[in-house]
Scaffold this motif. Structure first.
Motif, PDB file in Angstrom:
ATOM      1  N   ILE A   1       0.832  -1.203   0.000  1.00 45.24           N
ATOM      2  CA  ILE A   1       0.000   0.000   0.000  1.00 45.24           C
ATOM      3  C   ILE A   1       0.872   1.260   0.000  1.00 45.24           C
ATOM      4  O   ILE A   1       0.540   2.254  -0.653  1.00 45.24           O
ATOM      5  N   VAL A   2       2.002   1.213   0.710  1.00 40.39           N
ATOM      6  CA  VAL A   2       2.850   2.392   0.775  1.00 40.39           C
ATOM      7  C   VAL A   2       3.473   2.688  -0.585  1.00 40.39           C
ATOM      8  O   VAL A   2       3.675   3.855  -0.958  1.00 40.39           O
ATOM      9  N   TRP A   3       3.758   1.640  -1.372  1.00 41.76           N
ATOM     10  CA  TRP A   3       4.251   1.865  -2.732  1.00 41.76           C
ATOM     11  C   TRP A   3       3.146   2.451  -3.611  1.00 41.76           C
ATOM     12  O   TRP A   3       3.406   3.291  -4.485  1.00 41.76           O
ATOM     13  N   ALA A   4       1.907   2.001  -3.401  1.00 40.24           N
ATOM     14  CA  ALA A   4       0.795   2.523  -4.203  1.00 40.24           C
ATOM     15  C   ALA A   4       0.620   4.021  -3.990  1.00 40.24           C
ATOM     16  O   ALA A   4       0.474   4.795  -4.947  1.00 40.24           O
ATOM     17  N   ILE A   5       0.628   4.444  -2.733  1.00 40.45           N
ATOM     18  CA  ILE A   5       0.487   5.875  -2.444  1.00 40.45           C
ATOM     19  C   ILE A   5       1.656   6.651  -3.030  1.00 40.45           C
ATOM     20  O   ILE A   5       1.481   7.721  -3.630  1.00 40.45           O
ATOM     21  N   SER A   6       2.851   6.113  -2.869  1.00 42.19           N
ATOM     22  CA  SER A   6       4.033   6.774  -3.424  1.00 42.19           C
ATOM     23  C   SER A   6       3.914   6.941  -4.929  1.00 42.19           C
ATOM     24  O   SER A   6       4.176   8.030  -5.469  1.00 42.19           O
ATOM     25  N   GLU A   7       3.528   5.875  -5.618  1.00 39.43           N
ATOM     26  CA  GLU A   7       3.427   5.952  -7.076  1.00 39.43           C
ATOM     27  C   GLU A   7       2.320   6.907  -7.514  1.00 39.43           C
ATOM     28  O   GLU A   7       2.466   7.624  -8.516  1.00 39.43           O
ATOM     29  N   GLY A   8       1.220   6.933  -6.786  1.00 35.52           N
ATOM     30  CA  GLY A   8       0.164   7.879  -7.117  1.00 35.52           C
ATOM     31  C   GLY A   8       0.639   9.313  -7.011  1.00 35.52           C
ATOM     32  O   GLY A   8       0.337  10.158  -7.867  1.00 35.52           O
ATOM     33  N   ARG A   9       1.410   9.608  -5.973  1.00 36.15           N
ATOM     34  CA  ARG A   9       1.964  10.955  -5.797  1.00 36.15           C
ATOM     35  C   ARG A   9       2.964  11.302  -6.895  1.00 36.15           C
ATOM     36  O   ARG A   9       2.941  12.413  -7.446  1.00 36.15           O
ATOM     37  N   GLN A  10       3.856  10.341  -7.213  1.00 35.20           N
ATOM     38  CA  GLN A  10       4.864  10.609  -8.237  1.00 35.20           C
ATOM     39  C   GLN A  10       4.218  10.812  -9.608  1.00 35.20           C
ATOM     40  O   GLN A  10       4.587  11.717 -10.366  1.00 35.20           O
ATOM     41  N   ALA A  11       3.250   9.955  -9.922  1.00 33.75           N
ATOM     42  CA  ALA A  11       2.560  10.082 -11.209  1.00 33.75           C
ATOM     43  C   ALA A  11       1.860  11.429 -11.317  1.00 33.75           C
ATOM     44  O   ALA A  11       1.863  12.065 -12.383  1.00 33.75           O
TER      45      ALA A  11
ATOM     46  N   GLY B   1       3.465  22.211 -18.124  1.00 29.58           N
ATOM     47  CA  GLY B   1       4.843  22.529 -18.488  1.00 29.58           C
ATOM     48  C   GLY B   1       5.815  22.431 -17.335  1.00 29.58           C
ATOM     49  O   GLY B   1       7.010  22.238 -17.529  1.00 29.58           O
ATOM     50  N   SER B   2       5.331  22.580 -16.125  1.00 34.37           N
ATOM     51  CA  SER B   2       6.140  22.422 -14.916  1.00 34.37           C
ATOM     52  C   SER B   2       5.196  22.053 -13.782  1.00 34.37           C
ATOM     53  O   SER B   2       3.965  22.136 -13.929  1.00 34.37           O
ATOM     54  N   SER B   3       5.746  21.641 -12.644  1.00 29.17           N
ATOM     55  CA  SER B   3       4.898  21.238 -11.525  1.00 29.17           C
ATOM     56  C   SER B   3       5.543  21.591 -10.199  1.00 29.17           C
ATOM     57  O   SER B   3       6.750  21.436 -10.013  1.00 29.17           O
ATOM     58  N   SER B   4       4.720  22.068  -9.279  1.00 27.21           N
ATOM     59  CA  SER B   4       5.169  22.305  -7.907  1.00 27.21           C
ATOM     60  C   SER B   4       4.770  21.169  -6.986  1.00 27.21           C
ATOM     61  O   SER B   4       5.062  21.206  -5.786  1.00 27.21           O
ATOM     62  N   LEU B   5       4.092  20.139  -7.525  1.00 30.20           N
ATOM     63  CA  LEU B   5       3.740  18.985  -6.708  1.00 30.20           C
ATOM     64  C   LEU B   5       5.032  18.266  -6.306  1.00 30.20           C
ATOM     65  O   LEU B   5       5.941  18.130  -7.114  1.00 30.20           O
ATOM     66  N   PRO B   6       5.106  17.775  -5.082  1.00 32.05           N
ATOM     67  CA  PRO B   6       6.367  17.200  -4.582  1.00 32.05           C
ATOM     68  C   PRO B   6       6.671  15.837  -5.190  1.00 32.05           C
ATOM     69  O   PRO B   6       5.780  15.084  -5.585  1.00 32.05           O
ATOM     70  N   LEU B   7       7.951  15.527  -5.245  1.00 28.49           N
ATOM     71  CA  LEU B   7       8.429  14.195  -5.554  1.00 28.49           C
ATOM     72  C   LEU B   7       8.750  13.487  -4.246  1.00 28.49           C
ATOM     73  O   LEU B   7       8.532  14.030  -3.148  1.00 28.49           O
ATOM     74  N   LYS B   8       9.276  12.281  -4.299  1.00 25.25           N
ATOM     75  CA  LYS B   8       9.510  11.481  -3.100  1.00 25.25           C
ATOM     76  C   LYS B   8      10.395  12.235  -2.101  1.00 25.25           C
ATOM     77  O   LYS B   8      11.441  12.762  -2.456  1.00 25.25           O
ATOM     78  N   GLY B   9       9.926  12.260  -0.861  1.00 23.32           N
ATOM     79  CA  GLY B   9      10.699  12.886   0.205  1.00 23.32           C
ATOM     80  C   GLY B   9      10.503  14.384   0.311  1.00 23.32           C
ATOM     81  O   GLY B   9      10.938  14.990   1.293  1.00 23.32           O
ATOM     82  N   GLU B  10       9.868  14.996  -0.687  1.00 21.29           N
ATOM     83  CA  GLU B  10       9.556  16.420  -0.624  1.00 21.29           C
ATOM     84  C   GLU B  10       8.196  16.591   0.027  1.00 21.29           C
ATOM     85  O   GLU B  10       7.295  15.787  -0.186  1.00 21.29           O
ATOM     86  N   GLY B  11       8.066  17.617   0.837  1.00 16.24           N
ATOM     87  CA  GLY B  11       6.816  17.803   1.579  1.00 16.24           C
ATOM     88  C   GLY B  11       5.901  18.830   0.967  1.00 16.24           C
ATOM     89  O   GLY B  11       6.321  19.771   0.312  1.00 16.24           O
ATOM     90  N   ASP B  12       4.596  18.633   1.169  1.00 17.72           N
ATOM     91  CA  ASP B  12       3.613  19.669   0.878  1.00 17.72           C
ATOM     92  C   ASP B  12       2.537  19.565   1.954  1.00 17.72           C
ATOM     93  O   ASP B  12       2.301  18.513   2.518  1.00 17.72           O
ATOM     94  N   LEU B  13       1.895  20.678   2.244  1.00 20.61           N
ATOM     95  CA  LEU B  13       0.975  20.710   3.386  1.00 20.61           C
ATOM     96  C   LEU B  13      -0.483  21.016   3.062  1.00 20.61           C
ATOM     97  O   LEU B  13      -1.284  21.086   3.968  1.00 20.61           O
ATOM     98  N   PRO B  14      -0.915  21.179   1.798  1.00 21.71           N
ATOM     99  CA  PRO B  14      -2.312  21.499   1.556  1.00 21.71           C
ATOM    100  C   PRO B  14      -3.233  20.415   2.088  1.00 21.71           C
ATOM    101  O   PRO B  14      -2.901  19.242   2.105  1.00 21.71           O
ATOM    102  N   GLY B  15      -4.401  20.827   2.551  1.00 18.94           N
ATOM    103  CA  GLY B  15      -5.405  19.864   2.986  1.00 18.94           C
ATOM    104  C   GLY B  15      -5.277  19.442   4.430  1.00 18.94           C
ATOM    105  O   GLY B  15      -6.012  18.605   4.914  1.00 18.94           O
ATOM    106  N   VAL B  16      -4.328  20.038   5.182  1.00 14.64           N
ATOM    107  CA  VAL B  16      -4.155  19.679   6.581  1.00 14.64           C
ATOM    108  C   VAL B  16      -4.298  20.926   7.448  1.00 14.64           C
ATOM    109  O   VAL B  16      -3.697  21.945   7.136  1.00 14.64           O
TER     110      VAL B  16
END
Length: 486
Positions: free
Chosen positions: A451-461, A471-486
């Motif tokens: 399950i942890v790989w599934a969440i990771s892959e969903g975020r990376q995708a 053209g560019s993205s501010s969404l985080p990659l693995k190990g990078e943090g974001d805080l929206p929704g909390v």
């Protein structure tokens, strides 16, 4: 991190379970929560090690020492912010993840590792109880549309991330409720389904659209998802492995997922015709993984006469095997709470035939003991041990043999390439398939996994979809943090 000498002063403590006789009488979760002081002491065991290998063990790159330290200090809200910055659904992983982070914990070299998973679960439950987790819709919309096919952890993670980027996201789910295998493949005694519902409610408030009973390629034409600006295929690896032996079609030989799904639907108050029951039957579960364990727990709750488990591989050692040294995931015997509820476990055993009566009903299994012969440079060979044939009385055989790959209904119609195991070909570099605008994530891309790989892959995708659209993205990659929704 934590208390400098905490790992010397405090022993690992985990949640206790209610007694077996009590818990097998219901389908609710049965852990006994620890209080905040106890959890704080567990956070204090984090060592302030020079290099936190727990990061590398976690596919999400969770900032584990950081949230452990906040729990040690009693800063639960900050702990929640840190935890959610890399993990969309810690309430799922805190219950269901096998915790590779703990197996790579530095403290685990000399003592019991930090109880990371339980700390994670308690952080998110505290956050829900305090009302810290709220829907935060994006401040602006891009006008771009994305279809996510599959509502398991990979699909939900991709959907939330893409919605945070401002895209209009629609999730398609072929079952009647959201959650994928989280919903119907995981028994309620491991995770009650209100845990999914409360998170889905937040996703809906944030603007994500959900379509259930929508099987793309079947009752929903693929032309519909072609209308979106991008598509994420996150349908999982759902092709179930069977056994090519005599009697496989017997009345009483049942796929584990059918058995578990039926029971979950009954628990949820849904109508199930001809439910497969283990009551008063001699049950044999073939397959020694988590799904097999779930079948054991469910069979005991049905009131099975006996429960036996077969595994074709050798019995793992009680301690970490030298072949899988720290910080790797260990080859080591796992005894689940379901195993402790009652089961006879057997290793190095191969099923040869399902025996039936004149009406085609299962009455027994024929087996043989096996050995694995290892030849350097070759695949291990399975050798049957002469004179070890045996017949086992059995009225219900549950096949918990895992999955061979993903179903190809959608991908065939879209012209997407597969590998030899029918997984969708898409690189970890960008999660793109050979069809422009179509991406793949989770088990449907990598094969049956955690399950942890599934969440990771969903975020990376989601990052790469956003980059494709904008053209560019501010969404985080693995190990990078974001805080929206909390």
């Amino acid at each position: 991190m934590g208390k400098i000498t905490g790992f010397k002063e405090y022993e690992r403590q985990d949640e206790a379970y209610t007694p077996v006789k009590e818990r097998v009488g219901h389908y609710k979760e049965f852990t006994i929560p620890m209080n905040e002081k106890e959890i704080g002491l567990q956070g204090s065991r984090c060592m302030d090690c020079g290099i936190p290998f727990c990061h590398s063990g976690c596919p999400l790159g969770n900032l584990i020492p950081d949230f452990n330290h906040m729990v040690h200090q009693g800063e639960w809200h900050k702990a929640s912010l840190i935890l959610h910055s890399t993990n969309n659904f810690p309430e799922f992983t805190g219950r269901l993840c096998p915790a590779p982070c703990e197996q790579s914990c530095v403290l685990g070299i000399i003592e019991d590792p930090v109880s990371i998973e339980n700390i994670e679960k308690n952080i998110v439950e505290k956050a829900f109880a305090e009302g810290w987790i709220k829907a935060v819709p994006p401040k602006k919309r891009t006008g771009k549309t994305v279809a996510v096919v599959g509502s398991g952890p990979a699909g939900l993670a991709a959907a939330q991330q893409l919605n945070r980027a401002g895209h209009l996201v629609t999730v398609y789910e072929r079952d009647d409720e959201i959650g994928g295998l989280l919903r119907y493949g995981i028994p309620n005694f491991k995770m009650e389904k209100n845990i999914i519902d409360r998170r889905v409610d937040i996703l809906k408030e944030e603007g994500i659209q959900f379509k259930v009973n929508s099987h793309v390629g079947e009752n929903v034409p693929v032309e519909e998802i072609k209308e979106y600006d991008a598509v994420v295929l996150a349908g999982g690896a759902t092709k179930r492995r069977s056994l090519p032996i005599p009697g496989i079609d017997a009345d009483g030989v049942v796929q584990a997922m059918d058995f578990l799904t039926q029971q979950t639907k009954v628990v949820l108050g849904k109508k199930v015709e001809n439910q497969v029951m283990a009551t008063d039957k001699n049950v044999i579960v073939i397959g020694g993984g988590d799904t097999g364990s779930d079948c054991i727990g469910t069979s005991n709750r049905h009131g099975a006469k006996s429960v036996v488990n077969f595994e074709i591989m050798p019995k793992p050692p009680g301690d970490r095997s030298p072949s899988t040294p720290w910080p790797y995931w260990p080859l080591q015997l796992k005894t689940s709470s379901s195993h402790k509820e009652g089961v006879e476990r057997n290793w190095l055993i191969n099923t040869k035939e399902f025996v039936t009566d004149e009406n085609g009903k299962l009455t027994a299994l024929k087996t043989v003991r096996v050995e694995w012969k290892t030849v350097p440079g070759q695949r291990p060979q399975l050798i049957e041990v002469e004179g070890t044939e045996k017949e086992w009385k059995c009225e219900l055989a549950l096949l918990a043999l895992g999955f061979t790959g993903s179903e190809t209904t959608i991908s065939d119609q879209l012209g997407i390439k597969h590998d030899a195991r029918t997984n969708i070909e898409a690189s970890e570099n960008d999660y793109k398939t050979n069809v422009p605008g179509v991406f793949a994530a989770g088990d449907q891309r990598r094969g049956q996994s955690l399950i942890v790989w599934a969440i990771s892959e969903g975020r990376q995708a989601a990052h790469h979809v956003d980059k494709y659209l904008m053209g560019s993205s501010s969404l985080p990659l693995k190990g990078e943090g974001d805080l929206p929704g909390v």
